[in-house]
Design a protein around this motif. Structure first.
Motif, PDB file in Angstrom:
ATOM      1  N   LEU A   1       0.829  -1.207   0.000  1.00  0.00           N
ATOM      2  CA  LEU A   1       0.000   0.000   0.000  1.00  0.00           C
ATOM      3  C   LEU A   1       0.866   1.259   0.000  1.00  0.00           C
ATOM      4  N   ALA A   2       1.954   1.226   0.770  1.00  0.00           N
ATOM      5  CA  ALA A   2       2.822   2.400   0.882  1.00  0.00           C
ATOM      6  C   ALA A   2       3.435   2.786  -0.454  1.00  0.00           C
ATOM      7  N   GLN A   3       3.634   1.805  -1.324  1.00  0.00           N
ATOM      8  CA  GLN A   3       4.187   2.091  -2.648  1.00  0.00           C
ATOM      9  C   GLN A   3       3.269   3.007  -3.453  1.00  0.00           C
ATOM     10  N   GLN A   4       1.991   3.017  -3.101  1.00  0.00           N
ATOM     11  CA  GLN A   4       1.043   3.910  -3.765  1.00  0.00           C
ATOM     12  C   GLN A   4       0.597   5.047  -2.835  1.00  0.00           C
ATOM     13  N   GLY A   5       1.377   5.270  -1.766  1.00  0.00           N
ATOM     14  CA  GLY A   5       1.098   6.400  -0.887  1.00  0.00           C
ATOM     15  C   GLY A   5      -0.077   6.194   0.044  1.00  0.00           C
ATOM     16  N   ILE A   6      -0.378   4.951   0.377  1.00  0.00           N
ATOM     17  CA  ILE A   6      -1.533   4.636   1.220  1.00  0.00           C
ATOM     18  C   ILE A   6      -1.050   4.022   2.527  1.00  0.00           C
ATOM     19  N   ARG A   7      -1.576   4.500   3.644  1.00  0.00           N
ATOM     20  CA  ARG A   7      -1.219   3.977   4.966  1.00  0.00           C
ATOM     21  C   ARG A   7      -2.254   2.939   5.400  1.00  0.00           C
ATOM     22  N   LEU A   8      -1.772   1.831   5.977  1.00  0.00           N
ATOM     23  CA  LEU A   8      -2.641   0.768   6.478  1.00  0.00           C
ATOM     24  C   LEU A   8      -2.836   0.899   7.983  1.00  0.00           C
ATOM     25  N   TYR A   9      -4.088   0.703   8.421  1.00  0.00           N
ATOM     26  CA  TYR A   9      -4.450   0.675   9.829  1.00  0.00           C
ATOM     27  C   TYR A   9      -5.113  -0.680  10.107  1.00  0.00           C
ATOM     28  N   PHE A  10      -4.650  -1.370  11.138  1.00  0.00           N
ATOM     29  CA  PHE A  10      -5.249  -2.657  11.516  1.00  0.00           C
ATOM     30  C   PHE A  10      -5.999  -2.457  12.829  1.00  0.00           C
ATOM     31  N   MET A  11      -7.312  -2.706  12.802  1.00  0.00           N
ATOM     32  CA  MET A  11      -8.155  -2.480  13.970  1.00  0.00           C
ATOM     33  C   MET A  11      -8.879  -3.764  14.365  1.00  0.00           C
ATOM     34  N   PRO A  12      -8.289  -4.585  15.229  1.00  0.00           N
ATOM     35  CA  PRO A  12      -9.051  -5.706  15.777  1.00  0.00           C
ATOM     36  C   PRO A  12     -10.061  -5.173  16.794  1.00  0.00           C
ATOM     37  N   ALA A  13     -11.331  -5.480  16.598  1.00  0.00           N
ATOM     38  CA  ALA A  13     -12.376  -5.018  17.516  1.00  0.00           C
ATOM     39  C   ALA A  13     -12.388  -5.940  18.731  1.00  0.00           C
ATOM     40  N   VAL A  14     -12.046  -5.404  19.887  1.00  0.00           N
ATOM     41  CA  VAL A  14     -11.916  -6.212  21.093  1.00  0.00           C
ATOM     42  C   VAL A  14     -13.227  -6.925  21.416  1.00  0.00           C
ATOM     43  N   ASP A  15     -13.115  -8.196  21.819  1.00  0.00           N
ATOM     44  CA  ASP A  15     -14.299  -8.948  22.226  1.00  0.00           C
ATOM     45  C   ASP A  15     -14.845  -8.377  23.534  1.00  0.00           C
ATOM     46  N   LYS A  16     -16.135  -8.470  23.685  1.00  0.00           N
ATOM     47  CA  LYS A  16     -16.780  -7.916  24.870  1.00  0.00           C
ATOM     48  C   LYS A  16     -16.246  -8.569  26.145  1.00  0.00           C
ATOM     49  N   TYR A  17     -16.142  -9.900  26.137  1.00  0.00           N
ATOM     50  CA  TYR A  17     -15.621 -10.589  27.321  1.00  0.00           C
ATOM     51  C   TYR A  17     -14.201 -10.133  27.630  1.00  0.00           C
ATOM     52  N   ASP A  18     -13.353 -10.057  26.612  1.00  0.00           N
ATOM     53  CA  ASP A  18     -11.962  -9.684  26.814  1.00  0.00           C
ATOM     54  C   ASP A  18     -11.858  -8.305  27.457  1.00  0.00           C
ATOM     55  N   LEU A  19     -12.685  -7.364  27.011  1.00  0.00           N
ATOM     56  CA  LEU A  19     -12.618  -6.007  27.541  1.00  0.00           C
ATOM     57  C   LEU A  19     -13.054  -5.942  29.002  1.00  0.00           C
ATOM     58  N   TYR A  20     -14.108  -6.680  29.351  1.00  0.00           N
ATOM     59  CA  TYR A  20     -14.696  -6.577  30.690  1.00  0.00           C
ATOM     60  C   TYR A  20     -14.210  -7.671  31.646  1.00  0.00           C
ATOM     61  N   ALA A  21     -13.340  -8.566  31.190  1.00  0.00           N
ATOM     62  CA  ALA A  21     -12.960  -9.735  31.999  1.00  0.00           C
ATOM     63  C   ALA A  21     -12.423  -9.353  33.377  1.00  0.00           C
ATOM     64  N   GLY A  22     -11.652  -8.289  33.457  1.00  0.00           N
ATOM     65  CA  GLY A  22     -11.051  -7.889  34.726  1.00  0.00           C
ATOM     66  C   GLY A  22     -12.038  -7.338  35.733  1.00  0.00           C
ATOM     67  N   PHE A  23     -13.282  -7.108  35.311  1.00  0.00           N
ATOM     68  CA  PHE A  23     -14.302  -6.562  36.199  1.00  0.00           C
ATOM     69  C   PHE A  23     -15.325  -7.614  36.632  1.00  0.00           C
ATOM     70  N   LEU A  24     -15.153  -8.874  36.190  1.00  0.00           N
ATOM     71  CA  LEU A  24     -16.075  -9.928  36.567  1.00  0.00           C
ATOM     72  C   LEU A  24     -15.797 -10.414  37.982  1.00  0.00           C
ATOM     73  N   VAL A  25     -16.841 -10.746  38.697  1.00  0.00           N
ATOM     74  CA  VAL A  25     -16.712 -11.270  40.059  1.00  0.00           C
ATOM     75  C   VAL A  25     -16.240 -12.716  39.996  1.00  0.00           C
ATOM     76  N   ASP A  26     -15.104 -13.005  40.642  1.00  0.00           N
ATOM     77  CA  ASP A  26     -14.559 -14.373  40.686  1.00  0.00           C
ATOM     78  C   ASP A  26     -14.551 -15.001  39.289  1.00  0.00           C
ATOM     79  N   ASN A  27     -13.954 -14.311  38.350  1.00  0.00           N
ATOM     80  CA  ASN A  27     -13.956 -14.753  36.953  1.00  0.00           C
ATOM     81  C   ASN A  27     -13.319 -16.141  36.799  1.00  0.00           C
ATOM     82  N   PRO A  28     -14.112 -17.148  36.359  1.00  0.00           N
ATOM     83  CA  PRO A  28     -13.562 -18.500  36.213  1.00  0.00           C
ATOM     84  C   PRO A  28     -12.982 -18.777  34.831  1.00  0.00           C
ATOM     85  N   TYR A  29     -13.054 -17.793  33.930  1.00  0.00           N
ATOM     86  CA  TYR A  29     -12.683 -18.025  32.537  1.00  0.00           C
ATOM     87  C   TYR A  29     -11.267 -17.524  32.256  1.00  0.00           C
TER      88      TYR A  29
END
Length: 361
Positions: A271-299
């Motif tokens: 892409l850069a050869q044609q002057g274009i910048r690449l952005y990679f955006m993995p959309a975080v899973d809901k569980y992954d984002l909130y896992a640290g706030f779960l009560v006694d998380n068993p997962y």
């Protein structure tokens, strides 16, 4: 005759009771989950798990000053940014300003084009084909955002370690014609008041008291250590089974992240050869984002983002987990929809307030 009459009355009474119970459950609970009506929608997690306490009904509204262009609507416009991705890129979470592309456009003053991934190929393949076929040059792209929901990275990019053909091309006229026909489909079936959901609601209401996924459901329900949503049950986290099923697979294949990163670097170089910048955006899973706030998380904890951050990149990595976790830690609510697996406008705005679109030198 009297015997037949009694049987007839008994059958009619049972039928009437059956209909009455279904109607009562429907009017009191399941209609609001299954029959959106009048443009309102409820997220797939509350709907398929039959969990009314996490319901957040919403209508699709658009109030931002700039709107993105869909590839099915493309008519020769120029677009500074092109996005390619899954349901997150197609506003499936619904509600106010549901398209993150509109936040890119409005925050930066850009014209943004969302292109559907081509059938039967990955996002990387799609972007390579768009580049080689002259499509990105045709639209005047300077930035390409590749979005993938994190839980699909393992089955799509890590499990088979596909070798990509970065030289694949297609006829530009045929490609334009194909993209004009592609649309992201997300339909919720209409149901009558007598439906299997009424029974599932009764069963799940009892079963979720004893098991996080009601023993059989694909929707997990776990308790947070604080209210993090404005739904009636704001301290309940709903997430899909796949959010945790792929964690073990990813955690035991972290070495394969290096190949994915190398493929993204190779694509970024093209892409850069044609002057274009690449952005990679993995959309975080809901569980992954909130896992640290779960009560006694068993997962298990998902190590994807923490591992991927360490790799050397020649593209821009949009760390959605890092950005949104800071929002949660500061006390922000409703970063994701309580009843759905997608984030909402608050997340989209915050993410792209943190992303600078700088042209390649």
């Amino acid at each position: 005759m009297n015997k037949h009459r009694k049987w007839t009355i008994a059958v009619l009474a049972v039928l009437a009771l059956f209909l009455l119970l279904n109607y009562a459950i429907w009017k009191l609970y399941t209609q609001d989950l299954l029959d959106h009506g009048d443009g309102w929608m409820v997220g797939d997690l509350a709907r398929t798990g039959y969990i009314p306490g996490s319901r957040q009904p919403r209508k699709n509204t658009d109030t931002l000053p700039r709107r993105h262009i869909k590839s099915s609507e493309y008519a020769g416009q120029q677009a500074t940014v092109v996005t390619v991705g899954d349901s997150f890129s197609n506003g499936i979470g619904g509600g106010e300003n549901r398209f993150y592309q509109d936040w890119i456009a409005s925050l930066n003053g850009f014209d943004v084009l969302n292109v559907q991934p081509l059938p039967s190929v990955t996002e990387i393949d799609t972007i390579a084909i768009l580049l080689n076929s002259g499509y990105l040059k045709q639209v005047g792209a300077k930035h390409v955002v590749m979005e993938v929901v994190a839980r699909e990275i393992y089955p799509t990019y890590l499990q088979w370690q596909k070798k990509f053909d970065f030289d694949e091309t297609r006829d530009l006229k045929s490609l334009n014609s194909l993209l004009a026909k592609l649309r992201w489909e997300h339909r919720v079936p209409k149901v009558a008041f007598v439906n299997s959901g009424n029974l599932k609601f009764v069963f799940n209401t009892l079963a979720y008291r004893f098991d996080d996924n009601a023993f059989f459901s694909d929707v997990f329900s776990a308790r947070l250590d604080r209210p993090m949503f404005t739904a009636p049950e704001g301290d309940r986290l709903l997430f899909y089974r796949n959010d945790i099923e792929y964690v073990a697979a990813i955690n035991t294949r972290l070495d394969r992240l290096e190949k994915l990163n190398a493929d993204l670097n190779a694509l970024a170089d093209r892409l850069a050869q044609q002057g274009i910048r690449l952005y990679f955006m993995p959309a975080v899973d809901k569980y992954d984002l909130y896992a640290g706030f779960l009560v006694d998380n068993p997962y298990p904890k998902n190590a994807f983002f923490e591992s991927f951050r360490k790799l050397d990149k020649r593209y821009t990595f949009i760390d959605t987990k890092g950005i949104l976790l800071r929002e949660l830690e500061s006390g922000k609510k409703d970063i994701f929809h309580a009843d759905d697996t997608h984030w909402n406008w608050k997340a989209s705005r915050r993410i792209f307030e943190n992303v600078g679109f700088q042209p390649l030198r």
